[in-house]
Design a protein around this motif. Structure first.
Motif, short mmCIF file in Angstrom:
data_model
loop_
_atom_site.label_atom_id
_atom_site.label_comp_id
_atom_site.label_asym_id
_atom_site.label_seq_id
_atom_site.Cartn_x
_atom_site.Cartn_y
_atom_site.Cartn_z
N ARG A 198 0.79 -1.03 -0.15
CA ARG A 198 -0.03 -0.04 0.02
C ARG A 198 0.85 1.13 -0.02
O ARG A 198 2.07 1.18 0.33
N PRO A 199 0.46 2.39 -0.27
CA PRO A 199 1.26 3.63 -0.38
C PRO A 199 1.98 3.95 0.81
O PRO A 199 2.86 4.51 0.84
N ASP A 200 1.30 3.49 2.00
CA ASP A 200 2.19 3.94 3.30
C ASP A 200 3.22 2.72 3.54
O ASP A 200 3.68 2.85 4.68
N GLY A 201 3.40 1.75 2.84
CA GLY A 201 4.12 0.82 3.10
C GLY A 201 3.90 -0.41 3.77
O GLY A 201 4.52 -1.52 3.85
N THR A 202 2.70 -0.29 4.17
CA THR A 202 1.97 -1.42 4.75
C THR A 202 1.42 -2.65 3.70
O THR A 202 1.25 -2.15 2.41
N ASP A 203 1.28 -3.81 4.35
CA ASP A 203 0.72 -4.85 3.07
C ASP A 203 -0.60 -4.49 2.85
O ASP A 203 -1.38 -3.96 3.63
N TRP A 204 -0.91 -5.09 1.50
CA TRP A 204 -2.28 -5.12 1.20
C TRP A 204 -3.24 -5.87 2.12
O TRP A 204 -2.71 -6.87 2.35
N ARG A 205 -4.32 -5.71 2.33
CA ARG A 205 -5.45 -6.73 2.87
C ARG A 205 -6.39 -7.18 2.07
O ARG A 205 -7.41 -6.24 1.52
N ILE A 206 -6.40 -8.48 1.65
CA ILE A 206 -7.31 -9.08 0.58
C ILE A 206 -8.28 -9.94 1.47
O ILE A 206 -8.08 -10.71 2.19
N ALA A 210 -15.93 -16.17 1.95
CA ALA A 210 -16.42 -17.58 2.55
C ALA A 210 -17.28 -18.17 1.20
O ALA A 210 -18.18 -17.37 0.94
N PRO A 211 -16.95 -19.43 0.87
CA PRO A 211 -17.82 -19.83 0.00
C PRO A 211 -19.23 -20.00 -0.07
O PRO A 211 -19.83 -20.21 1.14
N TRP A 212 -20.00 -19.58 -0.82
CA TRP A 212 -21.33 -19.58 -0.90
C TRP A 212 -22.06 -18.53 -0.22
O TRP A 212 -23.29 -18.35 0.05
N GLU A 213 -21.28 -17.53 0.39
CA GLU A 213 -21.70 -16.42 1.43
C GLU A 213 -21.50 -14.93 0.66
O GLU A 213 -20.45 -15.22 0.04
N LYS A 214 -22.13 -14.01 1.02
CA LYS A 214 -21.61 -12.76 0.87
C LYS A 214 -20.38 -12.29 1.71
O LYS A 214 -19.64 -11.55 1.09
N GLU A 215 -20.25 -12.64 2.78
CA GLU A 215 -19.20 -12.30 3.84
C GLU A 215 -17.93 -12.76 3.42
O GLU A 215 -17.61 -13.76 2.61
N ASN A 216 -16.88 -12.15 3.89
CA ASN A 216 -15.47 -12.73 3.91
C ASN A 216 -15.22 -13.74 5.00
O ASN A 216 -15.59 -13.53 5.84
N LEU A 217 -14.64 -14.80 4.55
CA LEU A 217 -13.93 -15.73 5.50
C LEU A 217 -12.91 -15.04 6.29
O LEU A 217 -13.01 -15.23 7.66
N GLY A 218 -12.02 -14.46 5.97
CA GLY A 218 -11.05 -13.79 6.61
C GLY A 218 -10.16 -12.50 5.73
O GLY A 218 -10.55 -12.39 4.51
N VAL A 219 -9.32 -12.09 6.38
CA VAL A 219 -8.45 -11.16 5.48
C VAL A 219 -6.75 -11.93 5.29
O VAL A 219 -6.21 -12.31 6.27
N LEU A 220 -6.36 -11.61 4.20
CA LEU A 220 -4.89 -12.26 3.97
C LEU A 220 -4.14 -10.98 3.79
O LEU A 220 -4.86 -10.15 2.82
N GLN A 221 -3.05 -10.81 4.34
CA GLN A 221 -1.98 -9.51 4.18
C GLN A 221 -0.84 -10.09 3.20
O GLN A 221 -0.19 -11.09 3.49
N VAL A 222 -0.67 -9.31 2.11
CA VAL A 222 0.14 -9.73 1.23
C VAL A 222 0.65 -8.47 0.40
O VAL A 222 0.32 -7.22 0.83
N ARG A 223 2.19 -8.75 0.06
CA ARG A 223 2.66 -7.48 -0.85
C ARG A 223 3.24 -8.29 -2.05
O ARG A 223 3.70 -9.39 -1.87
#
Ligand code: AMP
Ligand code: MG
Length: 335
Positions: A198-206, A210-223
């Motif tokens: 991210r522009p502030d140097g921290t990881d992207w949060r992806i 959650a399969p078959w749902e509208k919600e997220n299962l969780g968040v993964l941090q990557v760069r």
């Protein structure tokens, strides 16, 4: 600046300076709604070039557009057809991955996929007899690529849908980097490509669905990573008895793959490999996926099983967090 959203923020902290120019654009291509975001100088021009590239690749790789190179090769009556460098590279990569992952990834599955109607939206359930007959036309080892000359035997047809978006994301990323972009996030449906941080140097949060749902299962941090998900819920049809048929097919049966998984997310350095693996490991199921991961060391994965267990490989164990209130058990695979 048609089609672009430019967001200016004013302030004096370094984060705000970096955020000063955030450009976002979207397009519909490869049967998917895509959103590209980039930060910093030249973002607008760079995103426009990336967008153009995606549209160009779509016009080369579509299985339904009569002008596409893949269509031309599929309807060549077994004669060779000259491909562009990008198409030849994609076909070559798909064949190489099919050889590596014997049996799960099949780039010549199009006759079977068409029978199910997944590419035409006229979905139906073919008979086993029809599928058996069509499966006799499925065999990637009969495809020949000599330089840029592609020969598809008469009756056989390529569909590179399992790897095309990943390859396109890699080429779009390359364009952004060449144009000096150090911070961008490309979302091509289930394919995410994180450029830099991210522009502030921290990881992207992806967010991981959650399969078959509208919600997220969780968040993964990557760069600097590709995060590619395959799941039955992304494209499926339902018959009158409520049976669900999804678009990822087991090449050994011609039927939707039921291997014990609801979704597969692959995390790695390049989009094309992650894309090939996400589809293939979905077909293979959790045990074979684990074996394949142990054999190669080039990727991480997050599997959601039919029993709602989340299986993570150790490389992402510290970067994934389940969303609040979710009760899936999480198991970490260690080497
Ligand atoms: P993905 O969303 O990357 O998992 O790719 C799924 C798409 O790849 C499907 O919509 C089909 O076009 C195609 N496909 C389905 N099953 C397979 C398979 N076993 N091997 C290769 N391509 C497949
Ligand atoms: Mg894929």
């Amino acid at each position: 600046m048609t089609g672009f959203l430019m967001l200016f923020t004013f302030g004096c902290s370094s984060y705000q300076e970096a955020e000063q120019l955030r450009v976002e654009t979207s397009l519909f291509a490869m049967n998917t709604y895509m959103t590209f975001t980039a930060y910093g100088e030249n973002s607008e021009a760079a995103l426009e070039s990336a967008k153009q590239k995606i549209k160009e690749l779509e016009s080369l790789w579509s299985v339904t557009d009569e002008d596409s190179e893949i269509y031309q090769a599929n309807y060549s009556s077994g004669q060779f057809v000259q491909m562009s460098a990008d198409t030849a590279a994609l076909v070559s990569f798909a064949l190489e991955m099919a050889r590596k992952i014997e049996g799960a990834l099949e780039p010549t599955l199009y006759p079977v996929l068409r029978a199910w109607g997944f590419t035409t939206e006229q979905k139906q359930v073919p008979s086993q007899e029809e599928l058996d007959q069509l499966l006799s036309l499925v065999d990637y080892s009969q495809i020949s690529l000599q330089g840029n000359r592609l020969t598809v035997p008469d009756g056989m047809e390529l569909d590179l849908g399992a790897v095309g978006k990943g390859y396109a994301a890699d080429l779009a990323t390359e364009i952004l980097r060449e144009q000096g972009i150090e911070s961008a996030l490309l979302s091509l449906g289930g394919n995410i490509q994180a450029v830099g941080s991210r522009p502030d140097g921290t990881d992207w949060r992806i967010g991981i669905h959650a399969p078959w749902e509208k919600e997220n299962l969780g968040v993964l941090q990557v760069r600097d990573a590709a995060v590619v998900t395959s799941g039955g819920y992304e494209n499926y049809s339902e018959d009158t008895q409520g049976n669900i048929y999804w678009h990822i097919i087991d090449p050994s049966t011609g039927f939707p793959a039921h291997s014990g998984l609801q979704s597969v997310t692959i995390i790695g350095t390049d989009g094309k490999t992650c894309d090939a693996l996400s589809t293939a490991l979905f077909v293979m199921g959790p045990e074979k996926a684990e074996k394949y991961w142990r054999k190669t060391s080039s990727f991480d994965m997050l599997l959601v099983t039919e029993d709602n267990e989340v299986i993570l490989t150790e490389g992402i164990a510290d970067s994934f967090v389940l969303s609040d209130g979710r009760d899936e058990t999480v198991r970490v695979l260690k080497r």
